[in-house]
Each structure stands twice: as C-alpha cells, then as structure tokens.
Design an enzyme around this catalytic site. Structure first.
Site, PDB file in Angstrom:
ATOM      1  N   ASP A   1       0.837  -1.191   0.000  1.00 33.81           N
ATOM      2  CA  ASP A   1       0.000   0.000   0.000  1.00 33.81           C
ATOM      3  C   ASP A   1       0.872   1.241   0.000  1.00 33.81           C
ATOM      4  OD1 ASP A   1       0.870  -0.031   2.766  1.00 33.81           O
ATOM      5  OD2 ASP A   1      -0.628   1.525   3.062  1.00 33.81           O
ATOM      6  N   THR A   2       0.435   2.293  -0.650  1.00 32.02           N
ATOM      7  CA  THR A   2       1.173   3.550  -0.717  1.00 32.02           C
ATOM      8  C   THR A   2       0.409   4.467  -1.647  1.00 32.02           C
ATOM      9  OG1 THR A   2       3.311   2.374  -0.532  1.00 32.02           O
ATOM     10  CG2 THR A   2       3.414   4.618  -1.262  1.00 32.02           C
ATOM     11  N   ALA A   3       0.686   5.760  -1.591  1.00 30.25           N
ATOM     12  CA  ALA A   3       0.100   6.699  -2.543  1.00 30.25           C
ATOM     13  C   ALA A   3       1.157   7.729  -2.914  1.00 30.25           C
ATOM     14  CB  ALA A   3      -1.124   7.383  -1.948  1.00 30.25           C
TER      15      ALA A   3
ATOM     16  N   ILE B   1       5.399  10.903  -1.364  1.00 33.66           N
ATOM     17  CA  ILE B   1       4.776   9.593  -1.245  1.00 33.66           C
ATOM     18  C   ILE B   1       4.464   9.313   0.213  1.00 33.66           C
ATOM     19  CG2 ILE B   1       6.945   8.308  -1.012  1.00 33.66           C
ATOM     20  CD1 ILE B   1       5.682   6.229  -2.985  1.00 33.66           C
TER      21      ILE B   1
END
Length: 526
Positions: free
Chosen positions: A339-341, A356
């Site tokens: 998970d990450t954005a 990020i």
C-alpha cells in the site's frame, strides 16, 4: 486508456481524482505547489484510506524555484522507547497486524507542518479544507477501496473501531456508495485549528498513547510527544545527462540511482522496448541493487551505510559486468508491503513537489484509535528480531523504508517527477518510467500505460515471482521463463504492479502529466 494531461503553468497528479482536484483548487486560490501538495496529501488520507492516512509516514522532495535547489523531508516515525528485542521475546517476527504491529510513531502530520512553515503561503486550515469536507460529508467510495476492503475484511473485522468505519453495519460498502468518516473529520478540524502539536503533544497524542498502552501496545504518549521529522540532503546520481534525486536512507531511494547507473552501461538503441532483452535487463539490474539494499538498509543513525559506494559509477560498472543477459540471478526477496500513494505538483513559478505516503500494508495495522478515525500504520513490523540483522529492532529507531519519491533534473531544474505505490515495486516502476521517457521518448502517460512487471515476493506469499501483465507478448514471457524467471501472468492492467504518477516539464515549459489507469487517479493542468 488514459491520455496525458498538458498544462502551460501547473500540473497536479495523484492516485485519486478528488485528491488531484483538491490540489488544483488550492493552486486556484493562490496557493503554491507546497500548499497544494499538502492538500493532496491530506485528501488522500481521507479518500484513499486503505493506502494512506494520518497514522502513516511520508517522504518528500521539494524544489524551490526561488532557492534553485531540492530539499528532502523525512516524515517517517521512530520506534518507541519500549521497542526492543525483549518486547517480542520468544517470537519469530513482529506481528504484521494488530496492536503489537504498531511499533513506530506516524510521521505524516509533522511533515505537513514543517513544509508549510518553510515554503507555504496558506494556513494549515486552508489546505485541509477539502479533506475535512470529504471526511464529514462523504465521497463516492472508490473501486480500489472496495476491492481492498473485500480482500482485507478479516483484518478490519478484528478491530471494533476499524470495523465500524470500514465495514459499516458489518458489510463491505459498495463502490460508489457514500463513505463517511466523522471521527476523522473532527480530528482534522482540531489539527487545522490547533496545529501539529495537537496530534503529537496535546489531547490526541495523549489519547493515542494511552489507548495503545491499555491494549498492550508498544508506543506511549511520550513517544508521540517526542516525534519530529527532519530535513535531509537528497542523494544524487545521473542518467544520460539527467541528474537523479532521491531520499537518503532510511529510504530505499538509492536503489533507483544504483539501477540507473548500471543501465547506463547498456545501449538501449539496440534494445526494442517490450522485448525480452528490455524486461530481463531491467529486472536483473534492479536485483543487483537489491542485494546491497537488503544487506545494508536501516536507520543511518544506527549503522554506517556505505551509500557513497552504492552511488559510485565505477561500482555500477562492476555490477553491470555481472549481469548475464541469458540467465536470471537467483536471490531471495523480502516481504514488503504494497500500500502507498504517490503524487506530484508543479506550479506556475516552477516550484515542484514529489512525495509519497503510506500505512505499509493495506489498511496498515488494522487498528483505529476509537473516536479519532486514525488508522495506525504497521511499518515497524518490518524490523527484524534477529540480533545480528542490520535492521534489527531497537528503541527510537527508523526502519528500512520502501517509500522513495523521485525527481530527475535537467540543467538544475525539475524535468521529471515520478513515483508509484508498491513496496518492492517502487524502484522497478520508477526504472521503467525513466527508461521509457529517456531512452524511448515516451510522454509520462504512455510510459505509465505500457505493460509493467513486479519482481519479488509480496507480503504473505512463500514464493518469489516475476509477475508480468498479460499484455506482454507470449514469446517474450516464454523467453523470460527459459532464462530462469519464475513468470506469472497477471491481469492486463493489474494494481499489483503499482499505481504510478508522473509529471514532465518539457523544453517549452509545458507540464505533461500522467496518471495510472490501474488506479482511480487523474492529472489536472492548465
């Protein structure tokens, strides 16, 4: 298929269209790229809660047009004072979910304050406005959140506060249904009014620490109160005339530069894009950089990490000589979260932000502090309990971190801002984007749209694989398998290979944005 967005003055890109719009609204109100980036970050914490949130970390690369320089901000948290090997005596590993997976203080809220104080034009209340609105009034739940809720239903159901928010009425909310986070809205309002100390030193920090202690957790209110992120000097390298910029350790950013240095020793004019040679070369170069990463990466305050050697061009030449174009290098892979954005902003003055943020695994620890809406990360579960391991658990330590926003500079100005979701996949997708833009002349959107791969073991799986999107030619897949890659086809556009975003600033000053069709994002420029 998404097409590139083109702006003459500005560009915002993120993995959720509402977050992108929030950044654009801040720019329209007179904010700069730094203000808009915080608005995007906060909005993502609301509308992409399975990927990021107030209970997680963030890393930032920030170019100030006035200063003509890039600075880095490390918004990752340290472990608590009670986080030592004895706290997990008799266990093989730190639990990946639940109260005891919460080992490190979340650092993202601190980073908002630090960046606004240094570069912002607007107040914290201004830039949190959109996030507060979406938390309190709701937004259409994204297909990606729906899918991840379905996949992680058991994790969410195990925590009453998390279940009440993410499984309302005990059901998985449908994609497109109105999703509300009233507690999170209240928390954001208090942060907007009282500042970052409300989260760390005042009522909320005390409340989170007391709750975790009451549930048998590691972190205390004192751990929250003492948290601070820090400004850092970015690492730099080069690739075919571009200066590459990454975060220093505890980020894995140096692997992006190392891999590019290795690839400079190969002539891509003789390598067809999408061929066996293309995929094999990039995968093998990345694996060589991962060997050093896995052996050395941790908190640099606790180990002497030879980053200078890793970024040395003669060292890259030696690594390139080890690369076998007909055979895959056998090696183990770490279990890394996915998970990450990632998002990026460029404004009319030329300021640029590449950043990020993450909770580590999808929905992080799966634990929400009741009444706060804050879902806490499980990033610290990646610490090793092996006393001889470089990334072994210790008090007040930052763990090996996968987050790595990137910039490429041309003549000391931002040329390409790029990054992606996906732990092990981040340097892999970054390398694909860099080569596609630089060596094959693609615009950011085309580079993102093209088939991708991810090598390595995603968390919870026992085998390591080269997962390749099914759009890659069957003959190429057969050649990769024959060379020793453990090939597994995934969907044509599969989120397992990451959610990439990018902005390119061309020779005319046009801002060209790309957003991944594998996510719910958008690029907006004008």
């Amino acid at each position: 298929m998404k097409k590139a967005a083109i702006g003459t003055k500005t560009m915002v890109t993120s993995p959720h269209y509402l977050a992108t719009t929030a950044g654009a609204r801040v720019l329209e109100k007179g904010g700069n790229a730094f203000d808009a980036a915080i608005a995007v970050s906060a909005c993502l914490a609301v509308v992409y809660p399975h990927m990021t949130g107030l209970g997680g970390d963030s890393f930032w690369l920030l170019y100030s047009a006035q200063d003509g320089a890039v600075r880095a901000y490390n918004g990752s948290g340290r472990s608590g004072y009670r986080a030592d090997l004895s706290a997990y005596a008799g266990e093989a590993a730190i639990p990946s979910r639940g109260i005891r997976s919460i080992v490190t203080v979340p650092g993202m809220v601190d980073s908002w304050d630090a960046i606004l104080r240094e570069y912002g034009k607007l107040t914290l209340a201004d830039v949190l406005e959109a996030a507060i609105g979406y938390a309190s009034e709701g937004f259409p739940l994204s297909p990606d959140q729906h899918q991840n809720t379905r996949l992680k239903q058991d994790v969410l159901a195990s925590d009453p506060a998390a279940s009440a928010i993410y499984l309302p009425g005990g059901r998985i909310p449908a994609a497109g249904s109105r999703f509300l986070q009233k507690d999170l809205a209240r928390t954001l309002r208090e942060i907007a009014s009282k500042g970052r100390d409300y989260f760390y030193k005042a009522e909320l920090g005390q409340r989170m620490g007391d709750y975790l202690q009451g549930q048998g957790g590691i972190l205390t209110a004192d751990d929250f109160a003492e948290h601070t992120g820090n400004w850092a000097t970015p690492l730099t390298g080069s690739y075919r005339g571009l200066q590459l910029v990454q975060l220093p350790p505890n980020s894995q950013g140096f692997t992006g530069i190392m891999t590019a240095h290795i690839l400079e020793h190969f002539d891509f004019t003789g390598i067809q894009h999408g061929s066996y040679e293309y995929y094999h070369l990039l995968v093998e170069a990345l694996k060589l950089s991962f060997l050093d990463r896995n052996a050395w990466l941790t908190d640099p305050d606790f180990a002497d990490i030879p980053v200078g050697r890793f970024l040395d061009k003669p060292y890259a030449k030696k690594l390139a000589a080890r690369l076998n174009m007909s055979r895959a290098l056998p090696m183990e892979a770490e279990q890394l979260g996915s998970d990450t954005a990632y998002a990026a902003v460029v404004d009319a003055e030329g300021n640029a932000v590449s950043f990020i943020q993450s909770l580590y695994f999808e929905f992080g620890s799966g634990v929400v502090v009741p009444g706060t809406g804050v879902l806490l990360q499980n990033r610290g579960s990646f610490f090793s309990l092996d006393p001889s391991h470089v990334n072994r658990l210790a008090p007040r330590k930052r763990t090996f971190h996968t987050l790595m926003p990137a910039m490429a500079m041309l003549e000391d100005r931002p040329y390409l801002l790029y990054g992606t979701q996906g732990g092990e996949g981040q340097p892999q997708t970054q390398t694909a984007l860099l080569t596609r833009v630089v060596d094959y002349g693609m615009d950011p959107q085309t580079a993102i749209n093209e088939p991708r791969w991810v090598w390595g073991r995603t968390w919870g799986e026992e085998t390591r694989e080269l997962k390749v999107e099914s759009r890659v030619d069957e003959a190429v897949l057969a050649q990769l398998a024959a060379a020793g890659h453990l090939v597994r086809k995934v969907r044509a556009y599969d989120g397992i290979v990451g959610h990439a975003q990018a902005i390119l600033i061309d020779s005319q000053g046009f801002r060209i944005g790309g957003s991944d069709p594998r996510c719910d994002g958008a690029s907006i420029g004008w």
